[in-house]
Each structure stands twice: as structure tokens, then as C-alpha cells.
Design a protein around this motif. Structure first.
Motif, PDB file in Angstrom:
ATOM      1  N   MET A   1     -43.721 -96.468 -19.644  1.00  0.00           N
ATOM      2  CA  MET A   1     -43.858 -95.130 -20.166  1.00  0.00           C
ATOM      3  C   MET A   1     -43.995 -94.154 -18.993  1.00  0.00           C
ATOM      4  SD  MET A   1     -46.521 -93.799 -23.030  1.00  0.00           S
ATOM      5  CE  MET A   1     -47.893 -93.191 -22.088  1.00  0.00           C
ATOM      6  N   LYS A   2     -43.316 -93.050 -19.049  1.00  0.00           N
ATOM      7  CA  LYS A   2     -43.383 -92.047 -17.990  1.00  0.00           C
ATOM      8  C   LYS A   2     -44.542 -91.090 -18.271  1.00  0.00           C
ATOM      9  CE  LYS A   2     -40.469 -88.575 -15.688  1.00  0.00           C
ATOM     10  NZ  LYS A   2     -41.231 -88.485 -14.529  1.00  0.00           N
ATOM     11  N   ILE A   3     -45.422 -90.945 -17.301  1.00  0.00           N
ATOM     12  CA  ILE A   3     -46.568 -90.049 -17.423  1.00  0.00           C
ATOM     13  C   ILE A   3     -46.450 -89.003 -16.324  1.00  0.00           C
ATOM     14  CG2 ILE A   3     -49.081 -89.876 -17.356  1.00  0.00           C
ATOM     15  CD1 ILE A   3     -49.105 -92.873 -18.215  1.00  0.00           C
ATOM     16  N   ASP A   4     -46.303 -87.752 -16.711  1.00  0.00           N
ATOM     17  CA  ASP A   4     -46.178 -86.660 -15.750  1.00  0.00           C
ATOM     18  C   ASP A   4     -47.541 -86.038 -15.483  1.00  0.00           C
ATOM     19  OD1 ASP A   4     -43.351 -86.788 -15.460  1.00  0.00           O
ATOM     20  OD2 ASP A   4     -43.127 -85.727 -17.366  1.00  0.00           O
ATOM     21  N   ILE A   5     -47.780 -85.684 -14.239  1.00  0.00           N
ATOM     22  CA  ILE A   5     -48.998 -84.984 -13.852  1.00  0.00           C
ATOM     23  C   ILE A   5     -48.667 -83.504 -13.755  1.00  0.00           C
ATOM     24  CG2 ILE A   5     -50.703 -84.672 -11.997  1.00  0.00           C
ATOM     25  CD1 ILE A   5     -50.967 -87.247 -13.704  1.00  0.00           C
ATOM     26  N   GLN A   6     -49.462 -82.682 -14.395  1.00  0.00           N
ATOM     27  CA  GLN A   6     -49.272 -81.244 -14.393  1.00  0.00           C
ATOM     28  C   GLN A   6     -50.164 -80.610 -13.329  1.00  0.00           C
ATOM     29  OE1 GLN A   6     -46.866 -79.990 -16.436  1.00  0.00           O
ATOM     30  NE2 GLN A   6     -46.584 -82.151 -16.956  1.00  0.00           N
ATOM     31  N   ALA A   7     -49.575 -79.950 -12.355  1.00  0.00           N
ATOM     32  CA  ALA A   7     -50.361 -79.232 -11.353  1.00  0.00           C
ATOM     33  C   ALA A   7     -51.195 -78.184 -12.067  1.00  0.00           C
ATOM     34  CB  ALA A   7     -49.436 -78.574 -10.332  1.00  0.00           C
ATOM     35  N   GLY A   8     -52.461 -78.158 -11.791  1.00  0.00           N
ATOM     36  CA  GLY A   8     -53.356 -77.224 -12.457  1.00  0.00           C
ATOM     37  C   GLY A   8     -53.705 -77.631 -13.875  1.00  0.00           C
ATOM     38  N   GLY A   9     -53.272 -78.837 -14.276  1.00  0.00           N
ATOM     39  CA  GLY A   9     -53.541 -79.326 -15.625  1.00  0.00           C
ATOM     40  C   GLY A   9     -54.984 -79.775 -15.800  1.00  0.00           C
ATOM     41  N   ILE A  10     -55.346 -80.090 -17.011  1.00  0.00           N
ATOM     42  CA  ILE A  10     -56.699 -80.534 -17.338  1.00  0.00           C
ATOM     43  C   ILE A  10     -56.840 -82.017 -17.029  1.00  0.00           C
ATOM     44  CG2 ILE A  10     -58.387 -80.814 -19.198  1.00  0.00           C
ATOM     45  CD1 ILE A  10     -56.973 -78.455 -20.606  1.00  0.00           C
ATOM     46  N   TRP A  11     -57.955 -82.362 -16.380  1.00  0.00           N
ATOM     47  CA  TRP A  11     -58.302 -83.747 -16.088  1.00  0.00           C
ATOM     48  C   TRP A  11     -59.477 -84.147 -16.959  1.00  0.00           C
ATOM     49  CZ3 TRP A  11     -55.518 -86.919 -12.987  1.00  0.00           C
ATOM     50  CH2 TRP A  11     -54.560 -86.322 -12.183  1.00  0.00           C
ATOM     51  N   TYR A  12     -59.452 -85.398 -17.461  1.00  0.00           N
ATOM     52  CA  TYR A  12     -60.461 -85.885 -18.388  1.00  0.00           C
ATOM     53  C   TYR A  12     -61.143 -87.143 -17.865  1.00  0.00           C
ATOM     54  CZ  TYR A  12     -57.998 -82.926 -21.753  1.00  0.00           C
ATOM     55  OH  TYR A  12     -57.412 -81.869 -22.386  1.00  0.00           O
ATOM     56  N   HIS A  13     -62.343 -87.353 -18.367  1.00  0.00           N
ATOM     57  CA  HIS A  13     -63.085 -88.596 -18.136  1.00  0.00           C
ATOM     58  C   HIS A  13     -63.777 -88.947 -19.446  1.00  0.00           C
ATOM     59  CE1 HIS A  13     -65.486 -91.658 -16.115  1.00  0.00           C
ATOM     60  NE2 HIS A  13     -66.513 -91.212 -16.808  1.00  0.00           N
ATOM     61  N   GLY A  14     -63.716 -90.202 -19.829  1.00  0.00           N
ATOM     62  CA  GLY A  14     -64.405 -90.671 -21.026  1.00  0.00           C
ATOM     63  C   GLY A  14     -65.550 -91.584 -20.642  1.00  0.00           C
ATOM     64  N   SER A  15     -66.688 -91.417 -21.301  1.00  0.00           N
ATOM     65  CA  SER A  15     -67.872 -92.207 -20.984  1.00  0.00           C
ATOM     66  C   SER A  15     -68.720 -92.396 -22.233  1.00  0.00           C
ATOM     67  CB  SER A  15     -68.702 -91.502 -19.907  1.00  0.00           C
ATOM     68  OG  SER A  15     -69.882 -92.223 -19.618  1.00  0.00           O
ATOM     69  N   ASN A  16     -69.618 -93.371 -22.177  1.00  0.00           N
ATOM     70  CA  ASN A  16     -70.579 -93.548 -23.261  1.00  0.00           C
ATOM     71  C   ASN A  16     -71.937 -92.965 -22.866  1.00  0.00           C
ATOM     72  OD1 ASN A  16     -71.264 -95.472 -21.355  1.00  0.00           O
ATOM     73  ND2 ASN A  16     -71.754 -97.043 -22.855  1.00  0.00           N
ATOM     74  N   ALA A  17     -71.987 -92.200 -21.768  1.00  0.00           N
ATOM     75  CA  ALA A  17     -73.226 -91.614 -21.267  1.00  0.00           C
ATOM     76  C   ALA A  17     -73.083 -90.093 -21.145  1.00  0.00           C
ATOM     77  CB  ALA A  17     -73.568 -92.211 -19.906  1.00  0.00           C
ATOM     78  N   LEU A  18     -74.228 -89.419 -21.132  1.00  0.00           N
ATOM     79  CA  LEU A  18     -74.259 -87.967 -20.937  1.00  0.00           C
ATOM     80  C   LEU A  18     -74.657 -87.662 -19.499  1.00  0.00           C
ATOM     81  CD1 LEU A  18     -76.009 -86.964 -24.269  1.00  0.00           C
ATOM     82  CD2 LEU A  18     -73.629 -86.513 -23.623  1.00  0.00           C
ATOM     83  N   PHE A  19     -73.956 -86.718 -18.850  1.00  0.00           N
ATOM     84  CA  PHE A  19     -74.242 -86.331 -17.469  1.00  0.00           C
ATOM     85  C   PHE A  19     -73.559 -85.004 -17.177  1.00  0.00           C
ATOM     86  CE2 PHE A  19     -70.814 -89.441 -17.668  1.00  0.00           C
ATOM     87  CZ  PHE A  19     -69.756 -88.759 -17.108  1.00  0.00           C
TER      88      PHE A  19
END
Length: 108
Positions: A1-19
Motif C-alpha cells: 500500500m502506498k502511504i504519502d507523507i504530507q509536508a505540514g500534515g498532522i502527525w498522530y500517536h495512539g496510547s492507552n495512557a494520558l500525558f
């Protein structure tokens, strides 16, 4: 699958903790659904060519957005041991400020 990175795009992180700050060495992605899946802490995760994600995670999850500018090659780099397609997973070189988007729906 082709995944493109968008300059200035939104980056995400998923976690089961709050910080409020993501540690150096953490995984981030521009693929929101992937971060949501990782928030449930699966031991198995995969996806189809159409982008459908499947996993066995059961933890309560939280989705975060990186809340500062990101520069590829300086702040982040391709995950060197990823089994996913190019541009799916990146690792952070330094701590990053995050903003909680919200709780991710129950994986069941």
C-alpha cells in the motif's frame, strides 16, 4: 500500500495512557486510523491494501496530535524495524508536545 507523507500534515500517536509530552523514541504516523489502532496496545496488527486495519488490542485508547512543527530527518525518522509499508511508522528523535484529541472507541 502506498502511504504519502504530507509536508505540514498532522502527525498522530495512539496510547492507552494520558500525558502531555511524547517521549523520544516514540512512534508517530500521519495515518490516523493506525494511531487509533495502536492506542489499544495490540500484540497483533495488520492491514489490507484498501487500508482496512485489523488488530487484537483490548486496552482503552487515546489519540494524540503532535502539537508542534515536525521536520523529517531531524525530529523524526522512518522506523528501521517496521514490518509495515514505507511511511507508515516514524520514530521521534526528541520529546514532542502533544494535544489530546480524545478517547478512541472501544476496540470490541
Amino acid at each position: 500500500m502506498k502511504i504519502d507523507i504530507q509536508a505540514g500534515g498532522i502527525w498522530y500517536h495512539g496510547s492507552n495512557a494520558l500525558f502531555t509530552e511524547l517521549r523520544a523514541g516514540s512512534t508517530i504516523t500521519q495515518w490516523k486510523a493506525l494511531a487509533e489502532a495502536f492506542s489499544h496496545k495490540p500484540t497483533l496488527l495488520g492491514y489490507d491494501d484498501d487500508g482496512s486495519i485489523f488488530h487484537n488490542g483490548k486496552e482503552k485508547g487515546y489519540l494524540y496530535m503532535i502539537d508542534e512543527p515536525i521536520e523529517a530527518g531531524k525530529d523524526i525518522y522512518q522506523h528501521p524495524r517496521s514490518t509495515m509499508d514505507e511511511n507508515a511508522e516514524f520514530l521521534t528523535n526528541r520529546p514532542l508536545s502533544v494535544r489530546l484529541v480524545g478517547e478512541v472507541g472501544n476496540p470490541d
